[in-house]
Motif scaffolding. Structure first.
Motif: not given
Length: 254
Positions: A1-7, A119-126
Motif C-alpha cells: 500500500l505504501e508503494e502504491l501511495l508513493a505514486k 480469493l488470492p492468498d495475499e491481500a490488504l483485507a478480506k
C-alpha cells in the motif's frame, strides 16, 4: 500500500493529515498503534442489532495495547479468549461472541472455506458475508426477493498493486434455472470509457432487471421513495450491459 501511495502527488499531505489526526489524540502509528495491533486484526459482526461488533487480534506488545485501550473518550473493553485478545465497546458484545463461538467457528464452516478459497492468498483485507444471514436481514427490512434464488456466501479481497487497487470477489448461490443458465459476459462498453479513467464498473441486466425488482416490492418501494421517481421507464437502461466510470476532470472528476 505504501508503494502504491508513493505514486500519488498528495501522498505526503495525506500521511501528514493522518499523523496530525493521531497526534490530536496523543497517538503515533509507529510507536502506539502498530505494536498494539500486531500483524492482523479480524472484525466480526455478530448481528445488526444489540449484539454489536468485536475485534480479534494478537498484540505485538501487550503494554502498548493496554495503553492504547485506555485512550479516547470511550475506552474499549477486552478479554483473553484461548490466546486471542477480543475487543468490543462493552462486555455484553464479548459475552455474545463467546456464546456464539461455543457452537463452532467459521474455520469449520464449509461454506466459508469454499468462498475464501476463491480469493488470492495475499491481500490488504478480506471480507466474508453469510448469505443466509444477509437475506434474513433484508427480509426483516422488507426488501428481499420472494423468488427461489438463495444467496449462500459473498467473499472478496482488497489488494494493492503497483498500478492501483485490485478488488477480487466470489459469490456462491442457488439460482432458479433462468438465472443459473446465464453465462458471464465480456464488457464492450469499456471501449467507450476514456483512457486513464480513475474507475470503471460494468454490469449486465440480461433483460431481467424489471422482473427481479417486481419480485421485491419492498426494494422497489424504497427506491421510489428515495429517488422520488417512477422507475418503470428507467429499468430498460439496465436490460443489457451498462457501465459507469470516473474520469479525470477539474475541478471535480467526470
Amino acid at each position: 500500500l505504501e508503494e502504491l501511495l508513493a505514486k500519488f502527488p498528495d501522498r505526503a499531505n495525506l500521511l501528514a493529515e493522518i499523523q496530525r489526526s493521531l497526534a490530536a489524540d496523543d497517538l503515533s502509528w509507529e510507536n502506539d498503534i502498530r505494536p498494539a495491533l500486531g500483524e492482523t486484526i479480524d472484525v466480526v459482526m455478530l448481528g445488526l442489532d444489540e449484539e454489536g461488533v468485536v475485534g480479534i487480534l494478537k498484540p505485538a506488545d501487550e503494554a502498548k495495547f493496554a495503553a492504547l485501550m485506555e485512550k479516547g473518550d470511550d475506552p474499549t473493553v477486552s478479554r483473553k479468549i484461548e490466546g486471542w485478545t477480543v475487543i468490543a465497546d462493552d462486555e455484553a458484545a464479548i459475552d455474545a461472541f463467546e456464546s456464539a463461538r461455543s457452537g463452532g467457528s467459521l474455520e469449520d464452516n464449509e461454506q466459508f472455506t469454499d468462498a475464501m478459497d476463491e480469493l488470492p492468498d495475499e491481500a490488504l483485507a478480506k471480507f466474508y458475508v453469510d448469505g443466509e444471514a444477509a437475506t434474513r436481514a433484508a427480509n426483516e427490512a422488507g426488501g428481499a426477493s420472494t423468488g427461489d434464488n438463495r444467496l449462500n456466501a459473498v467473499a472478496f479481497a482488497l489488494g494493492a498493486e503497483s498500478s492501483g487497487i485490485r478488488l477480487e470477489g466470489a459469490v456462491t448461490s442457488q439460482l432458479e434455472d433462468e438465472f443459473a443458465s446465464i453465462e458471464p459476459y465480456e464488457s464492450t462498453l469499456i471501449e467507450a470509457a476514456p483512457e486513464g479513467a480513475l474507475a470503471f464498473m460494468s454490469g449486465n441486466g440480461y433483460g431481467k432487471v424489471r422482473e427481479t425488482l417486481r419480485r421485491s416490492p419492498g426494494s422497489l418501494d424504497q427506491l421510489r421513495e428515495m429517488l422520488g421517481l417512477d422507475l418503470e421507464g428507467a429499468f430498460g437502461l439496465f436490460d443489457n450491459e451498462f457501465a459507469f466510470w470516473v474520469g479525470r476532470g477539474a475541478p471535480i472528476p467526470e
